[in-house]
Design a protein around this motif. Structure first.
Motif, PDB file in Angstrom:
ATOM      1  N   SER A  63       0.842  -1.189   0.000  1.00 41.61           N
ATOM      2  CA  SER A  63       0.000   0.000   0.000  1.00 41.61           C
ATOM      3  C   SER A  63       0.879   1.242   0.000  1.00 41.61           C
ATOM      4  N   ASN A  65       0.239   4.053   1.193  1.00 38.05           N
ATOM      5  CA  ASN A  65       0.090   4.829   2.427  1.00 38.05           C
ATOM      6  C   ASN A  65       0.647   4.097   3.650  1.00 38.05           C
ATOM      7  N   LYS A 111      -4.301  -2.605   2.840  1.00 37.26           N
ATOM      8  CA  LYS A 111      -4.680  -2.344   1.450  1.00 37.26           C
ATOM      9  C   LYS A 111      -6.116  -2.764   1.162  1.00 37.26           C
ATOM     10  N   LYS A 114      -9.098  -0.013   3.043  1.00 38.61           N
ATOM     11  CA  LYS A 114      -8.643   1.382   3.084  1.00 38.61           C
ATOM     12  C   LYS A 114      -9.609   2.295   3.824  1.00 38.61           C
ATOM     13  N   PHE A 118      -7.347   4.626   7.300  1.00 36.28           N
ATOM     14  CA  PHE A 118      -7.155   5.803   6.450  1.00 36.28           C
ATOM     15  C   PHE A 118      -5.841   6.519   6.784  1.00 36.28           C
TER      16      PHE A 118
END
Length: 231
Positions: A63, A65, A111, A114, A118
């Motif tokens: 991911s 993030n 992933k 999400k 967050f």
């Protein structure tokens, strides 16, 4: 040694050998993050995806993030397994997880969900130890999970420890076998109630994973408007 004693000995010996080979060959570690899927048709697809995760070279599980660091990770040593047999032979001490190493399991959960996880997160794993240690009269299954986490600008430390103690040991299995298998009348229902050592390892490993993500949500509550709707 009379004829009856010899027959009894030759009957028990194959049973013991089969028992040892069965335990050696059937150790299967299956730790993952359990999820309730909205559509029953997705169950098989999810299991196929989980099984391929361990050997997936594409890195599709990553991911953008999420950043995870675990310098001491060895995919071949997800679990440390120590019992009477491995203590004598040195075989079968370390096992990999069928569904992949810890970093992949964490990344996949982030992933795939999400909406729940967050923002940006960095995880520095300090320690992950999942083990089964046989003390002959009792067995200890333990997990330790320690990490430093930076999520959405908030830094926090995670430290989780848990354990299961039971009488599911090699010594107890041998004792149950010796009186011409009659001991299994008592021992098998006990294993069915407590689970074998693999069941306990899988269970406590999943508990650690679930607890980590629950802790993440506590440190990263969703903002809501006056009507209680998620922003």
């Amino acid at each position: 040694m009379n004829a009856l004693t010899r027959m009894d000995f030759f009957f028990r010996l194959p049973v013991l050998l089969i028992f040892i080979l069965f335990n050696l060959a059937c150790t299967s570690i299956k730790v993952y993050v359990p999820r309730t899927l909205p559509d029953p048709h997705l169950i098989q697809e999810n299991w196929d995806e989980m099984r391929s995760l361990a050997e997936d070279p594409s890195e599709n599980w990553k991911s953008e993030n999420l950043e995870i660091e675990y310098s001491g990770e060895d995919p071949k040593r997800f679990v440390f397994f120590d019992d009477v047999f491995t203590g004598w032979t040195g075989w079968g001490r370390d096992y990999e997880n069928l569904y992949g190493p810890l970093t992949k399991l964490l990344a996949k959960e982030f992933k795939d969900n999400k909406d729940e996880y967050f923002g940006k997160t960095k995880i520095l794993i300090r320690k992950f130890k999942l083990e089964s240690v046989d003390h002959c009269t009792y067995n200890s299954v333990n997990v330790e999970f320690e990490a430093d986490v930076l999520s959405n600008g908030t830094s926090w430390h995670y430290d989780f420890k848990d354990g299961i103690e039971s009488r599911v040991t090699d010594c107890m299995a041998v004792l149950a076998t010796l009186p011409v298998l009659t001991g299994w009348i008592i021992y098998l229902p006990y294993i069915g109630h407590r689970g074998n050592r693999e069941d306990q390892l899988n269970q406590i490993g999943r508990v650690a994973m679930i607890d980590f993500f629950e802790e993440w949500k506590k440190h990263n509550p969703r903002m809501t408007d006056k009507k209680g709707r998620t922003k």
